[in-house]
Every structure is written in structure tokens, then in C-alpha cells.
Motif scaffolding. Sequence first.
Motif, short mmCIF file in Angstrom:
data_model
loop_
_atom_site.label_atom_id
_atom_site.label_comp_id
_atom_site.label_asym_id
_atom_site.label_seq_id
_atom_site.Cartn_x
_atom_site.Cartn_y
_atom_site.Cartn_z
N TYR B 23 0.83 -1.19 0.00
CA TYR B 23 0.00 0.00 0.00
C TYR B 23 0.87 1.25 0.00
CZ TYR B 23 -3.46 -3.47 1.29
OH TYR B 23 -4.26 -4.57 1.31
N GLU B 24 0.77 1.99 -1.07
CA GLU B 24 1.61 3.19 -1.20
C GLU B 24 0.80 4.42 -0.76
OE1 GLU B 24 4.46 4.11 -4.74
OE2 GLU B 24 2.59 5.19 -5.06
N ILE B 25 1.30 5.06 0.30
CA ILE B 25 0.57 6.19 0.88
C ILE B 25 0.58 7.39 -0.08
CG2 ILE B 25 0.51 7.85 2.81
CD1 ILE B 25 -0.15 4.96 3.61
N GLY B 35 -5.40 8.31 15.36
CA GLY B 35 -4.41 8.27 14.29
C GLY B 35 -4.97 8.89 13.05
N ALA B 36 -4.32 8.64 11.92
CA ALA B 36 -4.72 9.31 10.70
C ALA B 36 -5.44 8.34 9.76
CB ALA B 36 -3.50 9.88 10.01
N VAL B 37 -6.15 8.90 8.78
CA VAL B 37 -6.70 8.11 7.68
C VAL B 37 -5.99 8.58 6.41
CG1 VAL B 37 -8.76 7.49 6.38
CG2 VAL B 37 -8.93 7.90 8.84
N TYR B 38 -5.46 7.61 5.65
CA TYR B 38 -4.69 7.96 4.46
C TYR B 38 -5.40 7.47 3.21
CZ TYR B 38 -1.00 8.05 8.01
OH TYR B 38 -0.26 8.29 9.13
N ARG B 39 -5.17 8.15 2.11
CA ARG B 39 -5.52 7.59 0.82
C ARG B 39 -4.27 6.88 0.33
NH1 ARG B 39 -6.62 11.95 -2.58
NH2 ARG B 39 -4.48 11.84 -3.29
N ALA B 40 -4.41 5.65 -0.13
CA ALA B 40 -3.24 4.90 -0.59
C ALA B 40 -3.59 4.17 -1.86
CB ALA B 40 -2.81 3.91 0.49
N ARG B 41 -2.55 3.76 -2.55
CA ARG B 41 -2.77 2.99 -3.77
C ARG B 41 -2.37 1.56 -3.49
NH1 ARG B 41 0.31 3.37 -9.57
NH2 ARG B 41 -0.68 1.45 -10.30
N ASP B 42 -3.24 0.63 -3.89
CA ASP B 42 -2.95 -0.79 -3.73
C ASP B 42 -2.13 -1.24 -4.93
OD1 ASP B 42 -2.88 -3.47 -3.51
OD2 ASP B 42 -5.02 -3.70 -3.01
N LYS B 43 -0.84 -1.55 -4.70
CA LYS B 43 0.06 -1.84 -5.81
C LYS B 43 -0.09 -3.26 -6.34
CE LYS B 43 4.12 -0.04 -5.53
NZ LYS B 43 5.09 0.76 -6.27
N ASN B 44 -0.92 -4.07 -5.66
CA ASN B 44 -1.16 -5.42 -6.17
C ASN B 44 -1.89 -5.40 -7.51
OD1 ASN B 44 0.08 -7.04 -4.40
ND2 ASN B 44 -1.78 -8.08 -3.68
N PHE B 45 -2.56 -4.29 -7.74
CA PHE B 45 -3.31 -4.17 -8.99
C PHE B 45 -2.56 -3.26 -9.95
CE2 PHE B 45 -6.27 -5.30 -5.73
CZ PHE B 45 -7.09 -6.24 -6.33
N ILE B 48 -5.02 1.49 -11.40
CA ILE B 48 -4.94 2.27 -10.16
C ILE B 48 -6.14 1.97 -9.29
CG2 ILE B 48 -4.97 4.60 -9.20
CD1 ILE B 48 -3.33 5.48 -11.57
N ARG B 49 -5.87 1.34 -8.16
CA ARG B 49 -6.96 1.08 -7.23
C ARG B 49 -6.64 1.82 -5.93
NH1 ARG B 49 -10.24 -3.96 -4.75
NH2 ARG B 49 -8.85 -4.01 -2.97
N LEU B 50 -7.56 2.70 -5.55
CA LEU B 50 -7.31 3.48 -4.34
C LEU B 50 -7.99 2.84 -3.15
CD1 LEU B 50 -7.79 7.12 -5.69
CD2 LEU B 50 -5.65 5.86 -5.30
N VAL B 51 -7.32 2.90 -2.02
CA VAL B 51 -7.92 2.41 -0.79
C VAL B 51 -7.77 3.47 0.29
CG1 VAL B 51 -7.53 -0.04 -1.26
CG2 VAL B 51 -5.76 1.30 -0.08
N ALA B 52 -8.59 3.36 1.33
CA ALA B 52 -8.40 4.22 2.50
C ALA B 52 -7.73 3.36 3.55
CB ALA B 52 -9.74 4.73 3.01
N ILE B 53 -6.71 3.89 4.19
CA ILE B 53 -6.04 3.14 5.25
C ILE B 53 -6.19 3.90 6.56
CG2 ILE B 53 -3.85 2.25 6.11
CD1 ILE B 53 -3.11 1.48 3.39
N LYS B 54 -6.83 3.23 7.49
CA LYS B 54 -7.05 3.88 8.77
C LYS B 54 -6.05 3.33 9.77
CE LYS B 54 -10.48 4.87 12.18
NZ LYS B 54 -11.87 4.97 12.52
N GLU B 55 -5.35 4.26 10.41
CA GLU B 55 -4.28 3.87 11.31
C GLU B 55 -4.75 4.08 12.74
OE1 GLU B 55 0.25 5.09 11.05
OE2 GLU B 55 -1.01 6.79 11.58
N GLU B 106 -12.41 0.34 1.48
CA GLU B 106 -12.81 0.92 0.20
C GLU B 106 -12.67 2.45 0.31
OE1 GLU B 106 -17.11 1.45 -2.09
OE2 GLU B 106 -16.88 0.01 -0.48
N PHE B 107 -12.10 3.06 -0.69
CA PHE B 107 -11.94 4.51 -0.64
C PHE B 107 -13.21 5.18 -1.15
CE2 PHE B 107 -10.79 8.69 -2.23
CZ PHE B 107 -10.16 9.20 -1.11
N ILE B 108 -13.70 6.09 -0.37
CA ILE B 108 -14.92 6.79 -0.77
C ILE B 108 -14.56 8.20 -1.24
CG2 ILE B 108 -17.11 7.73 0.07
CD1 ILE B 108 -17.08 5.33 2.04
N HIS B 109 -14.90 8.47 -2.49
CA HIS B 109 -14.64 9.81 -3.03
C HIS B 109 -15.71 10.75 -2.53
CE1 HIS B 109 -11.54 8.65 -5.98
NE2 HIS B 109 -12.16 7.49 -5.97
#
Lengths: 302, 619
Positions: B23-25, B35-45, B48-55, B106-109
Motif C-alpha cells: 500500500y503506497e501512501i 491516528g490518521a486516515v490515508y488515501r493509498a494505492r494498492d500496488k497489487n493491482f 490504479i486502485r485506491l484504498v483508505a487506510i485507517k491507522e 474501500e476509498f470513498i470519493h
Amino acid sequence: MKKFLKRFRRKKSKSKADKQGTAATAPLLDEAQVWDFVGSQRGAKFNHLVAASALDLGQRRENNEDALLCLSGVLDTTSNSQPLGIYIVADGMGGHRNGEIASETAVRTVGNHLISKLYKPLFGPEPRPTNESLREIMESAVDQAHKAVRKAAPGGGCTLTAALVVGTQLVIAHLGDSRAYAITRDGRIEALTKDHSLVKRLQEMGQLTGEEAATHPQKSVLYRALGQGDTAQADIFNSSLPNPGFLLICSDGLWGVVNEDDIQRIVNATSSPFLACHHLVEAANAAGGPDNISVVLVRLVN
Amino acid sequence: MDFKEGDLKYSQLKQGDLLLDRYEIQEIVGMGGMGAVYRARDKNFKAIRLVAIKEMISQVTDPIVRKNIFQIFEREANILATLRHPAIPRIYDYFAIGERAYLVLEFIHGKNLEQLLSETQSFFPEEQVLSWAVELCDVLDYLHAHKPEPIIFRDVKPSNIMNTLQNHVALVDFGIAKVFESGQRNTMVGTQGYSPPDQYRGEATPKVDIYALGATLHHLLTLRDPQLEAPFSFGERLISEINPNVSKEFSAVVERALEYKPEDRYESASEMKEALINVARKTGTLLHLSIPSAQPTTRGVGVKPLWSFECEDELRGSPNYHEGTLFIGCYDNNLYALDASNGQFRWKYPTDGGIPGKPAILEGNVYFGSEDKRLHVVSAISGKVIWTYYTEGPVRSSPRIAEGHVFIGSDDGYLHAVSTNNGRLSWKAEAGSPVRSTPFVSDEYVYFGSEAGDFTCVDFRGDPRWRYKAKRAITSSPILADGAVYFGSMDSTLYALDANSGWVVWRFRLGKGSISTPAIQNNFLYTGAADHIIYCIDTRSAKEMWRYTTDHQVTGSPIVHRDAIYCGSVDGGFYCLGAASGRLRWRFQTGKPITGTPVAHEDMIFIGSTDKRVYAFLA
Ligand SMILES: Nc1ncnc2c1ncn2[C@@H]1O[C@H](COP(=O)(O)OP(=O)(O)OP(=O)(O)O)[C@@H](O)[C@H]1O
Ligand SMILES: [Mg+2]
């Protein structure tokens, strides 16, 4: 005037020496009275803040989670006499030393911000900050302290009651259940702040009786505190300094065990804030001293 | 860059940081308690698939407690993984690194409702809030019906609700972080302002979510943030009083959800949803047959003046009352004296210019300025001249009398201090530009504003003590209360300065400039502005208590009399508002703009209008 100052110094050291023997005999003429005397003698326009503070562990706690700041000054020139003061009490909470870190961080951060915003411009050509109001300065101080506390003591938090005195104006920022009181010379005492305590709120709404409130298991739960929540929701308000009278800021270690009327009586029994602080701490300890006790007492002498 | 355990101090991840080599922040999209919530890119795909990462960062240091916490976290993440609802982001993964736990979602726009609230300039349309409300009830109903255990969201509030690009809503923040906060004394429970009393007692039932949804809807409809108010005080802020556009049906649903006792609220989210759909049917909003709701009704149309008196030209100034007589200056250049009880003419005194200010009365004499550059003093009984005093410019300020002197400003750029005995100048203080504001005289100092925006404090010798510079003209006259001076400026700001030093205690942003003079009673300040509004502001907290919008600029000044505010507007209306609520009691329409200030005497209120008439009303 020097003569009076000398006299005041001698008095003070003497009363210290006396202390072991009789706990608290008031000196014949204490420092605040000296100021009164000087002022009335010369009939001059004269403004000065006399402030004192005390912080005590209490009888039952092994660590101290309170912190305070007590800072007074005056800029006197031909055109103006401008007293300035910063007075802060913070009472920490949260385990793992987070409480003490939070309260210390809060006091340092608010103090630092207020000093840099207010004291520096005093020495410039226009002795007043032009682009920010006292309220805005207080708001940003609280904001910074909130962030600093969240960083330094994650999960911890503290109460904050900070007063800024400029001339006769008083600006107060308040979160939690420490308190600021206005005490007048004629024996009135009025809480300037409202506790952000859940039980208190339920009591105000008639949902709890006074007795239920006193024994409620969540008695110490606050619904607002510095370092808790996304943003600090401080009450910020201005008022004027009680004159003649005192401004008292204290943690619940004092007001929780000594009732308001006794507080008022102790304060009014002497015109020396130093002695009064000492007596307030003694009263809290005599009542069991269940918590850390912080008091800051300020008087405008003019 | 890869993460090793030791690197993870309490610092945020930066753009480009890689988690699990996958997951690339990209950036921080939200900050929360844990903590923070980040938008990240899932590099497995490849795509471009965006995910939200909650820390979530645990503060607990004890290893056993920590292990327990991570177990609870894991269990909750597993429950969430089974949820399927369009208003809930999917959970893709969870993992822990050191004291940090991560959820991949899932990233919500879109923006969260808190952001929308902070951006909005006006009320949200009812139908908009209504459709969000129905969707939120639907998702809450889905969670509450979860088997074997209902899921209680516990933290419904604007910042936990996202508004998607398709204008749907989604719930984020599944209170999963809550397990990280346990074991602390004295900390807060829930989110103050949105949480009901039962939640503070430790209850977690569907009723808790229903209340918090009610609080959220209340916030959306009124734009009043409950976090800034005392807990459980919605009953003191009825929706209809703040936003009259909201139908009473919708308000009733929200207010029922906000009942103090859980048993008085809706039984379930589905019941509330039914009620909301009924509202939509009744008001036609769901069918978009939206009928604009009725304008606030003008009550008291029947109010009639006790008397009125017509002069020969516009009345722009303000009347004053003294011992049964009303004095008012007119643009026909005369000062009029009328019988206050019936409006009968007593006398008039001619000057050579319009009379814009408000006369002052002392010891049987009337003092007033005129655009003929003079300060005039005439006998209150006969209207005969006692003396006049010349300035170098038109006089538009009103006189103040104290310490044996009249203080008055002039367009010549000076404040004049003139002896009341003989009309001789004692001193004048330079302002550098016309002084149209009326000075305020305290027991030590004199305060006044000027057209260049200077606000000056001088002592009784005329020596300056301090000066404050506003960005534009100060025509509004200062008023002093509790050691502070208050005045408005054309720079759209209402100022509170320390009377002793001139330090700014607070500033209040008005919608537009103001030349109106504030009135103060019991720590409440009332003033008008060119944005058509009459404001009520708490002088201690600098917070707006209420506002009343007229149909044009408010250039005159309000007065407080008993429990009411009286104020004229350029729309020609003379308004009587409740001082505590700001609600209209009555309004009287004059023929032309009102620019002056009323005066009250016992049961009577007097006002002049540019329709040339002086009116008297029963207070
Ligand atoms: N799945 C998501 N997609 C896009 N943005 C999100 C998502 N989840 C959260 N956010 C953004 O991050 C912000 C904070 O998220 P969230 O409420 O989950 O965390 P939190 O506030 O830290 O949690 P807590 O309230 O428990 O402290 C949200 O208001 C939202 O703007
Ligand atoms: Mg959140």
C-alpha cells in the motif's frame, strides 16, 4: 517607595522564620497592604497586579498531575500604566504519567504562546498587538496546546483554565472542571467558569439530585478536556477584573473539598495573596486533601 | 521505503511510504482521535486502485493488555468484513505493525458532512437533508438488525458520514478504534453534543444511534454545532426558531429522535425511516414537488402609531425626549419641539443646514449640531437661541455633555470640547479626518471614531491616550461597558477594545460594514449592519446569539427598552423584536427609509423616518 519595599522584604523573611513555630500568623503589614499604602499616600494613578500561587500534592496522591503558571508584570510610562498577567491552572488525567505530561505541556504551550504574542509587541513602537484580538490570541493558544497535548500525551488530557489580564480586561479560556472565581472585598464569590462535568450537567437538568451527583461513579467524567476530541472546544470569554477584589483559579483539589464561602473568607482575611494561597492549601489538606491542590490568586492593586 | 517496527514512533506516514510492500501512501485524508486516515494505492493491482487506510495507535504499553486489545480489534474487523451495504465501505484487509493497527477500506470519493457544514454559506435544502436522513436510517437499521448481535455504531456525527460524489451518504469510522481507548479514567465517552445521556451511562442500544442521528440532522438543519452547546440542550434550540424553512413535520421527527428519555424516541431506525418517508410524502419533497415554504409571517400588521407629525423634509436624525417634549432635527433645517403625548407642534428653530444627529438636553437647554457647521444651543421651553459655536465643517456628530462641557465632532477633523457656560472652546483634539461618530465620555476619557478609521481616546485635557486604526471609517458611535469600548466600522467588523489601553479584546465579523451604534444591556450587544441584519452578540463570548434580517441596510441604531429591541431599517420598516429571542413582535411600515435611532420614554417609543414623519408608538 524604596523604603517600603525594604520593609516588605524584611517582613517576609521574618514570617518565613516564624513558620516552624506558629503556622500562620499574619504579618503586621503585608506586601499588598504596602502597595495600597503607597498608592493612597501619593494619590497617584497606580496599577499593579499582585499575584501568588501554591501547588500541593495533597494527602492521598503520590504523584502530582497539576501544573500552573503565575506571571505578572506592568509597563508604566507617562501616558499609561498597563498591568499584564498570565495565570494558568491545568489538572491532568489519563494513566501512565500521561496526566502530568498533559498538564505540563498545556501550561507551557499556552504560556509560551501568550508571552510571545503579548509581551514582545510591548517593546515595539506601538505597544499593542495590532492584527490579533486578545480573544484570537487565546483561541490560538488553546488550539496549539490541544495539539501539543495530543502529541505529547496521546490518550491523556487535562483541564485548562487560563486567564489573561490586560489592564482591567480579563480573558479566560476554560475546559474541564478547574475553576476561576471572582471574589470581591465585600465577601461575594462568583464562579466565572462552568464545569464541563457530565454529572454536573445531569444535575443541572434535574436528572440527578445533589446527593446522587456527589456519589456518582462517573463523578470525574468530563465532557470537554484539552487533548481530548478532534478539536478543543474551550469556553473563551472576557470580563473585567474584580476591583476591588481577587481572581482565583484553582483545581478541583481545592473547590472539591473547601466550600466557596470558606474560600472567600480565607481570601478576604488577608490582603496578601501569598498568605491566602498558603491558607487555602492548608484548608484543603485539613479536609482530607484527596487530590492535588493548585491555586493562583491575583489582585489588582490601584 | 519499508517499515520496520522500530521506525514507528508517533509520527504520521508520508507520501510514498509503503506498508506491507503493497500500500503506497498518497496523502492524509482525515485525522481522528487514534491516528490518521490515508488515501493509498494498492500496488497489487496494475490498474490504479485506491484504498483508505485507517491507522490506530495504541497507547497501552502493557504487553498482555495490548494483546487483548488486538484480539478485540481483530474480532471486530472480522465482523465488519461480513457487512454488505451500499452505505458502508468494504473492508479489504487489516494488519498490525508494532503498536499500530491498520484497516484497509474501500476509498470513498467525496467529503464528510463536517466539511460540507464548514463550507456552506446557507441552510441546506430540506429535501437534501431528508434524503440523507432516510439513507442513514436505512444503514442503521441494517446494522441494528445484525445477527447474532446487533451492531451499534455509537458515534453518528457529521465527521463520520461521507457524502459521495453521487450524493449518497456512507458511514465511516466503525467505532472499532474504541477498543483502543479503554482503561483510562476521566476521559470522555462518545462525542459530546451528539451522544445521548443513556450512552454516558454505558448503554449501547439502537436508541443511542437514533439520538445521535437526530443530533446530526439538527446540526444540518440549523447549522448550530451541538458540540458548542451544553449537552442535551436541543430543547432550547427548536429547529423552527432557527430555520423557519424546515417543515414542522420534519422538525417533529428530528425532535422525537432527540428525546431525553430513550423510551420517548423512535423504537427503531426503521420506524424513524417510515416517519421520514411520511414527511417526504406530506411535504412532497420526495416527488420533487417541493413548494417553497411560506415566508415568516409578519405579525402585528395591525400596529398603528399613537400619533405622527409631518415636517417639511426628510428626518435622517434621531429624536430625544425631555420632560414631555420631543426634540428632533430635520433636513428642512429646523429643530422641532413637539408635545410627546400627542405630537402637537410647540416650536421650531431654524438653522442654515440639515440636522442629522440627536439633540442632547441639559438644564433646560437643547444642544445639537447642524450641517451649517455650528453647534446650536437653544432653550427647551421657548426655542430661543442661547449661544452657537462655529466649527470649520458641517457637524454630523451628536453632542455629549459631561464635566461642564459639550463634546462634539465635526467634519473639520476635530473633536471639540466647548464650555456649556459660555460656548467657548476649551480644547480640540485632532482626528485627521471628519468626526461623525458621537463621542462617548467616561469618568476619565473621551472616545470617538473618525472617517479615516482612527479610533481615539483622549483625556479631559484633550491629550491623546491611545489610538486604534480600523481598516475603514468609524461612523458608528462607541459605547462603553465593563471596561471595554464597542463600536462598528465600515470594515465589516464590530470591535471590543480595552477602554484603558486600546488593546483589541475581540472582533466580530459582520456581513458588511456598519455605521450603526451598538446598544448594550446585560452583556448583550445589539447592532445593525449594511448586510440588512440586526445582530445580538454576547459581549463576554463574542458569540452571536441571534440575528434578524430586514429587507434592506440597517444604518440606524437599535435601542433596548424593557425586553424588546426597537430598530429601523432602510426598507422603511420599524421593527420591534424580542430582546432574548430576536423574534419579530411587530413591524410598522413607514413611507421611506429609516436612518435614525428611536428613543423610548416609559410606555412610548419615538422614531423619525425620511418620509418626513415623526411617529410615536406604544412600547
Ligand atoms: N473509507 C474512506 N474513504 C475516504 N475517506 C475516509 C474513509 N474513511 C474515513 N475517511 C476520512 O477520514 C476521516 C476520519 O475517519 P474516521 O472517522 O474513520 O477516523 P477517526 O475520526 O480517526 O476515528 P475516531 O472518530 O474513532 O477517532 C473521515 O471524516 C473521512 O473524511
Ligand atoms: Mg471519526
